[in-house]
Design a protein around this motif. Structure first.
Motif, mmCIF file in Angstrom:
data_model
loop_
_atom_site.group_PDB
_atom_site.id
_atom_site.type_symbol
_atom_site.label_atom_id
_atom_site.label_comp_id
_atom_site.label_asym_id
_atom_site.label_seq_id
_atom_site.Cartn_x
_atom_site.Cartn_y
_atom_site.Cartn_z
ATOM 1 N N SER A 154 24.333 62.315 27.072
ATOM 2 C CA SER A 154 25.236 61.481 27.868
ATOM 3 C C SER A 154 25.924 62.322 28.932
ATOM 4 O O SER A 154 26.694 63.228 28.613
ATOM 5 C CB SER A 154 26.293 60.815 26.979
ATOM 6 O OG SER A 154 27.282 60.189 27.769
ATOM 7 N N HIS A 155 25.633 62.014 30.203
ATOM 8 C CA HIS A 155 26.349 62.624 31.327
ATOM 9 C C HIS A 155 27.467 61.677 31.751
ATOM 10 O O HIS A 155 27.218 60.486 31.989
ATOM 11 C CB HIS A 155 25.413 62.836 32.529
ATOM 12 C CG HIS A 155 24.319 63.811 32.289
ATOM 13 N ND1 HIS A 155 22.983 63.500 32.401
ATOM 14 C CD2 HIS A 155 24.364 65.126 31.953
ATOM 15 C CE1 HIS A 155 22.250 64.570 32.141
ATOM 16 N NE2 HIS A 155 23.063 65.570 31.872
ATOM 17 N N VAL A 156 28.679 62.171 31.869
ATOM 18 C CA VAL A 156 29.859 61.401 32.286
ATOM 19 C C VAL A 156 29.862 60.001 31.681
ATOM 20 O O VAL A 156 30.062 58.993 32.354
ATOM 21 C CB VAL A 156 30.014 61.349 33.838
ATOM 22 C CG1 VAL A 156 30.263 62.736 34.385
ATOM 23 C CG2 VAL A 156 28.795 60.739 34.539
ATOM 24 N N GLY A 157 29.621 59.934 30.379
ATOM 25 C CA GLY A 157 29.496 58.660 29.684
ATOM 26 C C GLY A 157 30.746 57.803 29.815
ATOM 27 O O GLY A 157 31.872 58.303 29.728
ATOM 28 N N SER A 158 30.542 56.500 29.997
ATOM 29 C CA SER A 158 31.658 55.577 30.229
ATOM 30 C C SER A 158 32.180 55.013 28.901
ATOM 31 O O SER A 158 32.067 53.814 28.624
ATOM 32 C CB SER A 158 31.217 54.444 31.152
ATOM 33 O OG SER A 158 30.818 54.947 32.409
ATOM 34 N N PHE A 159 32.799 55.880 28.100
ATOM 35 C CA PHE A 159 33.344 55.464 26.804
ATOM 36 C C PHE A 159 34.774 54.955 27.004
ATOM 37 O O PHE A 159 35.742 55.503 26.470
ATOM 38 C CB PHE A 159 33.291 56.635 25.821
ATOM 39 C CG PHE A 159 31.892 57.107 25.548
ATOM 40 C CD1 PHE A 159 31.084 56.436 24.649
ATOM 41 C CD2 PHE A 159 31.363 58.208 26.209
ATOM 42 C CE1 PHE A 159 29.774 56.857 24.398
ATOM 43 C CE2 PHE A 159 30.064 58.638 25.971
ATOM 44 C CZ PHE A 159 29.269 57.954 25.059
ATOM 45 N N VAL A 160 34.872 53.886 27.810
ATOM 46 C CA VAL A 160 36.164 53.310 28.196
ATOM 47 C C VAL A 160 36.092 51.796 28.007
ATOM 48 O O VAL A 160 35.075 51.259 27.565
ATOM 49 C CB VAL A 160 36.526 53.673 29.652
ATOM 50 C CG1 VAL A 160 36.756 55.178 29.793
ATOM 51 C CG2 VAL A 160 35.422 53.214 30.617
ATOM 52 N N ASN A 161 37.177 51.101 28.361
ATOM 53 C CA ASN A 161 37.275 49.676 28.060
ATOM 54 C C ASN A 161 36.572 48.811 29.107
ATOM 55 O O ASN A 161 37.191 48.061 29.855
ATOM 56 C CB ASN A 161 38.740 49.256 27.924
ATOM 57 C CG ASN A 161 38.874 47.844 27.378
ATOM 58 O OD1 ASN A 161 37.929 47.298 26.828
ATOM 59 N ND2 ASN A 161 40.044 47.266 27.529
ATOM 60 N N ILE A 162 35.259 48.943 29.141
ATOM 61 C CA ILE A 162 34.393 48.019 29.864
ATOM 62 C C ILE A 162 33.597 47.285 28.795
ATOM 63 O O ILE A 162 32.832 47.898 28.062
ATOM 64 C CB ILE A 162 33.446 48.743 30.833
ATOM 65 C CG1 ILE A 162 34.224 49.624 31.814
ATOM 66 C CG2 ILE A 162 32.570 47.744 31.582
ATOM 67 C CD1 ILE A 162 33.343 50.494 32.695
ATOM 68 N N ARG A 163 33.834 46.003 28.645
ATOM 69 C CA ARG A 163 33.213 45.216 27.576
ATOM 70 C C ARG A 163 33.539 45.790 26.193
ATOM 71 O O ARG A 163 32.725 45.743 25.272
ATOM 72 C CB ARG A 163 31.703 45.106 27.771
ATOM 73 C CG ARG A 163 31.289 44.404 29.059
ATOM 74 C CD ARG A 163 29.791 44.318 29.199
ATOM 75 N NE ARG A 163 29.405 43.716 30.471
ATOM 76 C CZ ARG A 163 28.733 42.564 30.583
ATOM 77 N NH1 ARG A 163 28.388 41.889 29.511
ATOM 78 N NH2 ARG A 163 28.405 42.099 31.776
ATOM 79 N N GLY A 164 34.722 46.386 26.058
ATOM 80 C CA GLY A 164 35.184 46.850 24.767
ATOM 81 C C GLY A 164 34.548 48.119 24.249
ATOM 82 O O GLY A 164 34.630 48.437 23.055
ATOM 83 N N ARG A 165 33.990 48.921 25.152
ATOM 84 C CA ARG A 165 33.246 50.108 24.706
ATOM 85 C C ARG A 165 34.140 51.242 24.227
ATOM 86 O O ARG A 165 33.655 52.198 23.616
ATOM 87 C CB ARG A 165 32.349 50.599 25.846
ATOM 88 C CG ARG A 165 31.337 49.576 26.280
ATOM 89 C CD ARG A 165 30.558 50.051 27.472
ATOM 90 N NE ARG A 165 31.411 50.741 28.429
ATOM 91 C CZ ARG A 165 31.006 51.140 29.623
ATOM 92 N NH1 ARG A 165 29.766 50.920 29.994
ATOM 93 N NH2 ARG A 165 31.818 51.748 30.438
ATOM 94 N N ASP A 166 35.443 51.155 24.508
ATOM 95 C CA ASP A 166 36.345 52.211 24.036
ATOM 96 C C ASP A 166 36.550 52.145 22.527
ATOM 97 O O ASP A 166 37.249 52.992 21.959
ATOM 98 C CB ASP A 166 37.692 52.125 24.756
ATOM 99 C CG ASP A 166 38.339 50.751 24.627
ATOM 100 O OD1 ASP A 166 37.630 49.777 24.310
ATOM 101 O OD2 ASP A 166 39.559 50.649 24.861
#
Length: 227
Positions: A154-166
């Protein structure tokens, strides 16, 4: 490539086959999301060049790479691969915490590849990777189907609150450990907006994976959201 899992979408994909590939010997596999960003020999990642060198030196096994793009909600493909026009089904495919994308790979994409090339069925010889939403997509695919992929990049993975991914760090801590190995990379000046802080999201992922005893490596840099 059309999709039975994501009806109404079309997408491009390309395949890298090293000179050392022997049809009698099952090859390792690596699948890259946002494949158009990884495939160019003169791009940010230059995967064909890197793989050529590492396979030649014996530092990695003979590996077939598949570069698959997100789906376009259209009957025909754009003239060129890339970010413009934006593949409109990307967020639905990449940002959703569900087995759907892994099923797309298993049902729609990999059978195409396996019809032409002999691949190892050992998950330890299969990796999946991506950047940004493609990074979390890669993690989700391995998380849902560790029988298909045993390694995640995972490069700069978006583990944030987009569709609850956080929610992933909490899910990881409370779930049974899965047989996957994880490589995370991010920079301390990555995005910070209403959806979350990418740098902290990756640090929380690293902490959760280490808490559960995963084989995880987090390469910490100083750059922003990109290759």
């Amino acid at each position: 490539l059309e999709s039975s899992v994501f009806p109404g979408t079309v997408r491009r994909y390309s395949v890298y086959v090293p000179a050392q590939y022997d049809p009698e010997v099952p090859a390792a596999l690596m699948v890259f999301q946002d494949g158009h960003a990884y495939a160019p020999e003169g791009g940010e990642f230059r995967v064909p060049v890197v793989f050529d060198n590492l396979i030649h030196s014996g530092e990695m096994p003979v590996t077939i790479a598949v570069f698959v793009d997100p789906g376009h909600l259209a009957e025909t493909l754009p003239e060129k691969r890339g970010w413009q026009p934006a593949p409109k089904n990307r967020s639905s495919e990449y940002d959703t915490l569900s087995p759907a994308y892994a099923q797309f790979l298993a049902s729609d994409l990999l059978p195409r590849i396996e019809a032409d090339y002999r691949l190892s069925s050992d998950p330890a010889m299969r990796a999946i990777g991506g950047l940004s939403s493609g990074g979390i997509c890669a993690f989700t695919a391995a998380w849902e189907r560790p029988d298909l992929f045993g390694k995640v990049l995972s490069h700069v993975g978006s583990f944030v609150n987009i569709r609850g991914r956080d929610a992933y760090p909490g899910i990881i801590r409370k779930s049974e450990k899965k047989p996957i190995r994880v490589y995370l990379q991010d920079g301390s000046t990555d995005r910070d907006n209403k959806q979350g802080n990418w740098w902290l999201g990756n640090k929380w992922m690293d902490a959760a994976l280490r808490f559960k005893g995963y084989d995880v490596k987090f390469d910490e840099g100083t750059e922003g959201h990109g290759g």
